[in-house]
Write a protein that holds these residues in place. Structure first.
Motif, PDB file in Angstrom:
ATOM      1  N   THR A 287       0.803  -1.225   0.000  1.00 55.11           N
ATOM      2  CA  THR A 287       0.000   0.000   0.000  1.00 55.11           C
ATOM      3  C   THR A 287       0.835   1.274   0.000  1.00 55.11           C
ATOM      4  N   LEU A 288       1.968   1.237   0.672  1.00 58.57           N
ATOM      5  CA  LEU A 288       2.799   2.424   0.847  1.00 58.57           C
ATOM      6  C   LEU A 288       4.155   2.232   0.178  1.00 58.57           C
ATOM      7  N   PRO A 289       4.911   3.304  -0.022  1.00 56.34           N
ATOM      8  CA  PRO A 289       6.193   3.186  -0.725  1.00 56.34           C
ATOM      9  C   PRO A 289       7.169   2.239  -0.035  1.00 56.34           C
ATOM     10  N   THR A 290       8.047   1.643  -0.827  1.00 56.15           N
ATOM     11  CA  THR A 290       9.135   0.796  -0.335  1.00 56.15           C
ATOM     12  C   THR A 290      10.427   1.270  -0.988  1.00 56.15           C
ATOM     13  N   THR A 291      11.545   0.770  -0.505  1.00 53.76           N
ATOM     14  CA  THR A 291      12.840   1.119  -1.076  1.00 53.76           C
ATOM     15  C   THR A 291      13.831   0.004  -0.796  1.00 53.76           C
ATOM     16  N   GLU A 292      15.040   0.150  -1.318  1.00 51.64           N
ATOM     17  CA  GLU A 292      16.137  -0.767  -1.036  1.00 51.64           C
ATOM     18  C   GLU A 292      17.209  -0.017  -0.264  1.00 51.64           C
ATOM     19  N   LEU A 293      17.670  -0.603   0.815  1.00 52.33           N
ATOM     20  CA  LEU A 293      18.765  -0.027   1.600  1.00 52.33           C
ATOM     21  C   LEU A 293      20.080  -0.611   1.093  1.00 52.33           C
ATOM     22  N   ARG A 294      20.929   0.268   0.595  1.00 54.30           N
ATOM     23  CA  ARG A 294      22.231  -0.165   0.097  1.00 54.30           C
ATOM     24  C   ARG A 294      23.328   0.385   1.004  1.00 54.30           C
ATOM     25  N   ARG A 295      24.548   0.346   0.511  1.00 60.62           N
ATOM     26  CA  ARG A 295      25.686   0.678   1.363  1.00 60.62           C
ATOM     27  C   ARG A 295      25.545   2.026   2.077  1.00 60.62           C
ATOM     28  N   PRO A 296      25.233   3.128   1.384  1.00 56.73           N
ATOM     29  CA  PRO A 296      25.150   4.411   2.112  1.00 56.73           C
ATOM     30  C   PRO A 296      24.064   4.414   3.183  1.00 56.73           C
ATOM     31  N   GLN A 297      22.901   3.835   2.855  1.00 54.01           N
ATOM     32  CA  GLN A 297      21.799   3.840   3.828  1.00 54.01           C
ATOM     33  C   GLN A 297      22.110   2.957   5.038  1.00 54.01           C
ATOM     34  N   LEU A 298      22.691   1.785   4.784  1.00 54.86           N
ATOM     35  CA  LEU A 298      23.036   0.896   5.900  1.00 54.86           C
ATOM     36  C   LEU A 298      24.116   1.515   6.774  1.00 54.86           C
ATOM     37  N   ALA A 299      25.071   2.203   6.149  1.00 57.84           N
ATOM     38  CA  ALA A 299      26.105   2.879   6.927  1.00 57.84           C
ATOM     39  C   ALA A 299      25.503   3.968   7.805  1.00 57.84           C
ATOM     40  N   GLU A 300      24.519   4.707   7.272  1.00 56.16           N
ATOM     41  CA  GLU A 300      23.889   5.766   8.049  1.00 56.16           C
ATOM     42  C   GLU A 300      23.059   5.186   9.194  1.00 56.16           C
ATOM     43  N   ILE A 301      22.342   4.078   8.943  1.00 56.95           N
ATOM     44  CA  ILE A 301      21.588   3.429  10.014  1.00 56.95           C
ATOM     45  C   ILE A 301      22.534   2.998  11.129  1.00 56.95           C
ATOM     46  N   ALA A 302      23.649   2.373  10.759  1.00 55.18           N
ATOM     47  CA  ALA A 302      24.625   1.938  11.764  1.00 55.18           C
ATOM     48  C   ALA A 302      25.185   3.135  12.537  1.00 55.18           C
ATOM     49  N   ALA A 303      25.429   4.246  11.828  1.00 56.10           N
ATOM     50  CA  ALA A 303      25.957   5.439  12.498  1.00 56.10           C
ATOM     51  C   ALA A 303      24.951   5.998  13.494  1.00 56.10           C
ATOM     52  N   ARG A 304      23.661   6.004  13.134  1.00 59.97           N
ATOM     53  CA  ARG A 304      22.638   6.484  14.070  1.00 59.97           C
ATOM     54  C   ARG A 304      22.575   5.590  15.302  1.00 59.97           C
ATOM     55  N   LEU A 326      29.269  -3.624  22.286  1.00 64.55           N
ATOM     56  CA  LEU A 326      27.973  -3.475  21.634  1.00 64.55           C
ATOM     57  C   LEU A 326      28.132  -2.853  20.251  1.00 64.55           C
ATOM     58  N   GLY A 327      29.089  -1.968  20.117  1.00 64.83           N
ATOM     59  CA  GLY A 327      29.308  -1.304  18.842  1.00 64.83           C
ATOM     60  C   GLY A 327      29.698  -2.236  17.718  1.00 64.83           C
ATOM     61  N   THR A 328      30.195  -3.429  18.043  1.00 63.97           N
ATOM     62  CA  THR A 328      30.567  -4.369  16.978  1.00 63.97           C
ATOM     63  C   THR A 328      29.345  -4.836  16.197  1.00 63.97           C
ATOM     64  N   ALA A 329      28.166  -4.831  16.814  1.00 60.65           N
ATOM     65  CA  ALA A 329      26.950  -5.206  16.091  1.00 60.65           C
ATOM     66  C   ALA A 329      26.655  -4.186  15.002  1.00 60.65           C
ATOM     67  N   PHE A 330      26.908  -2.919  15.286  1.00 67.49           N
ATOM     68  CA  PHE A 330      26.655  -1.881  14.298  1.00 67.49           C
ATOM     69  C   PHE A 330      27.728  -1.877  13.208  1.00 67.49           C
ATOM     70  N   ASP A 331      28.965  -2.251  13.589  1.00 66.38           N
ATOM     71  CA  ASP A 331      30.017  -2.402  12.576  1.00 66.38           C
ATOM     72  C   ASP A 331      29.644  -3.500  11.588  1.00 66.38           C
ATOM     73  N   ALA A 332      29.080  -4.593  12.104  1.00 65.37           N
ATOM     74  CA  ALA A 332      28.698  -5.702  11.224  1.00 65.37           C
ATOM     75  C   ALA A 332      27.570  -5.296  10.291  1.00 65.37           C
ATOM     76  N   LEU A 333      26.655  -4.456  10.772  1.00 67.90           N
ATOM     77  CA  LEU A 333      25.577  -3.972   9.910  1.00 67.90           C
ATOM     78  C   LEU A 333      26.133  -3.128   8.768  1.00 67.90           C
ATOM     79  N   ALA A 334      27.047  -2.242   9.081  1.00 71.54           N
ATOM     80  CA  ALA A 334      27.658  -1.426   8.035  1.00 71.54           C
ATOM     81  C   ALA A 334      28.409  -2.289   7.035  1.00 71.54           C
ATOM     82  N   ALA A 335      29.025  -3.368   7.513  1.00 70.68           N
ATOM     83  CA  ALA A 335      29.791  -4.247   6.630  1.00 70.68           C
ATOM     84  C   ALA A 335      28.895  -4.947   5.616  1.00 70.68           C
TER      85      ALA A 335
END
Length: 503
Positions: A287-304, A326-335
């Motif tokens: 029903t609502l818009p969707t998108t794909e999260l790629r490298r820049p978006q995943l890096a920004e999510i991890a940074a937040r 705990l930060g290693t989980a966010f590093d893995a997301l960016a990877a």
């Protein structure tokens, strides 16, 4: 919107003064509100002194300065000014919706609702009280919602074809929550948003979107009210939503605690809840818009996520020793993004836990409610497109909360209950077309870690006796990084009372 006859008569009276334009209205209320507001569960600025309020708008729903014994009803939008760094740097403080009753001499049964008597201003000599503890004034809110139109700074809407009977008895829900709710008869429930941000609240936005789909897991809104003015984007600010009341339904949090109390299996209901969650996610994606999260978006999510971790560690020092691990989980997301992988993102619930679910009286159907997202996060963030795994990870955290908060209190049986229940929920989610949670371990761990960090801050601010629950998850996530939802081991600090819901 047309006024009721008593309101028209009072406004035509020569004694009626333009209360909402009186320059001394807010100053006369500040000494009372500065004491009362910080004691409310929905107040977000705990621990910092209120230094004043700014009036954003005021509307008399019933005249507050007329003669006789008829109560007045005043709706205010105010911005709280507090000592220390503002929570909202862009606006200078949090905004709140207040609903105040005004009475020359309120009856004794309203004594617990009393806020005080202004020493000056247009309400001098009258008693100001919490209007939501007055069933008569709660009933007036329903009457306003029955007839669309504008009144003062407010605009009321009703969905076409929805029948809202007049005169339904009102009763406020007394449980602790970040907003306020009123049940009308056995037909409707009105949620009044307390901490306000400009724009459409996701609870209204998403439930209206789903109302036009075959998905019947979310109650469709019957009516709502909002600010009569719009923000910079042209959107009005949502102030309250009226939805059908699911009579006889039980919330998932209490059902889980009941099962734990008698050491009953919960895998069947959990699997069905996984089905319901996947159905809602599918309908939202269609029903609502969707998108794909790629490298820049995943890096920004991890940074937040890293920024939230850093801010929470400063606010809650007990978290500091675990910050690096705990930060290693966010590093893995960016990877994940650096490896060239991408993930679908869409509108999601945003604050999914057992307390946001209802099971029908016959035990046959789960519904999802309260789509406003985590109240502590900015509205723009709550409306972002996000991976569905975030909702899944949040629900898995909720099963952990139940296992640690119930009568078993985190003993080995309760932890095994959580393992089996979580697995059943994930199985049901995948069976109904959702992403198999086990296929996204990096996202699951990152979102569970981020959720646990959020819980630490929430509990430290609002319910310190619950802090042991998310801290047990923090210790496990920092120690070994096991997949999301794995329960912490035994031996935690004393468990909290199970009577209050998960945040």
């Amino acid at each position: 919107m047309p006024d009721t006859a008593p309101t028209r008569a009072a406004r035509n009276s020569p004694d009626h003064r333009p209360l909402v334009t009186a320059p001394d209205l807010l100053p006369s209320l500040v000494p009372l509100l500065a004491v009362w507001v910080p004691r409310q569960r929905w107040f977000a600025g705990k621990g910092r002194l209120i230094t004043g309020f700014t009036l954003l708008s005021a509307t008399e729903l019933l005249p507050c300065t007329g003669e006789g014994t008829t109560p007045g009803l005043l709706q205010l939008l105010v911005r709280a000014q507090q000592s220390g760094p503002p929570r909202r740097a862009a606006t200078g403080g949090d905004r709140y919706q207040l609903l105040l009753g005004v009475h020359p001499a309120p009856p004794p049964q309203l004594a617990p609702a009393v806020i005080g008597r202004p020493g000056g201003g247009p309400l001098r000599g009258r008693t100001v009280y919490d209007a939501l503890l007055d069933n008569r004034l709660c009933g007036l809110l329903l009457e306003r919602l029955r007839v669309p139109g504008r009144l003062g700074a407010l605009r009321f809407h009703r969905e076409p074809g929805v029948d809202i009977p007049s005169g339904l008895p009102a009763r406020p829900i007394a449980v602790e929550q970040s907003n306020s709710s009123i049940v009308y008869g056995e037909s409707f429930i009105l949620k009044l948003f307390r901490r306000i941000e400009p724009g459409v609240n996701p609870d209204l936005e998403l439930s209206r979107a789903l109302a036009g789909t075959p998905c019947v897991r979310v109650p469709a809104p019957a009516a709502w009210f909002e600010s009569a003015t719009t923000d910079e984007s042209g959107e009005a600010t949502t102030l309250g939503v009226l939805q059908p009341f699911l009579r006889g339904s039980a919330d998932g949090w209490q059902l889980a605690l009941n099962a734990l109390a008698v050491r009953a299996d919960f895998t069947g209901p959990a699997r069905a809840l996984g089905h319901a969650t996947a159905e809602v996610h599918t309908a939202l994606a269609q029903t609502l818009p969707t998108t794909e999260l790629r490298r820049p978006q995943l890096a920004e999510i991890a940074a937040r996520m890293r920024r939230r971790l850093a801010a929470t560690a400063r606010a809650v020092p007990v978290l500091q020793p675990y910050r690096a691990r705990l930060g290693t989980a966010f590093d893995a997301l960016a990877a994940v993004g650096r490896d060239g992988r991408s993930w679908a993102a869409q509108r999601i619930h945003g604050d999914l836990h057992l307390g946001q679910t209802l099971r029908s009286a016959d035990g046959g159907r789960w519904s999802l409610i309260d789509f406003e997202g985590e109240p502590a996060r900015p509205l723009a963030e709550r409306r972002r497109l996000q991976p569905t795994v975030r909702d899944v990870a949040a629900m898995l955290r909720s099963f952990d909360y139940a296992a640690r908060s119930g009568p078993a209190g985190g003993d080995p049986w309760a932890l095994d209950w959580a393992r089996r229940t979580r697995a059943a929920y994930c199985r049901g989610y995948a069976e109904a077309g959702g992403l198999d949670p086990h296929s996204a371990p990096e996202l699951m761990r990152a979102y569970e870690t981020d959720k646990a960090v959020y819980e630490v801050l929430y509990e430290a601010r609002h319910r310190p006796d619950w802090l042991s629950v998310p801290m047990a998850a923090i210790r496990r996530l920092a120690a070994d990084g096991e997949p999301a939802g794995h329960p912490p081991g035994p031996g935690s600090t004393p468990r909290p009372s199970p009577r209050r819901p998960h945040p």
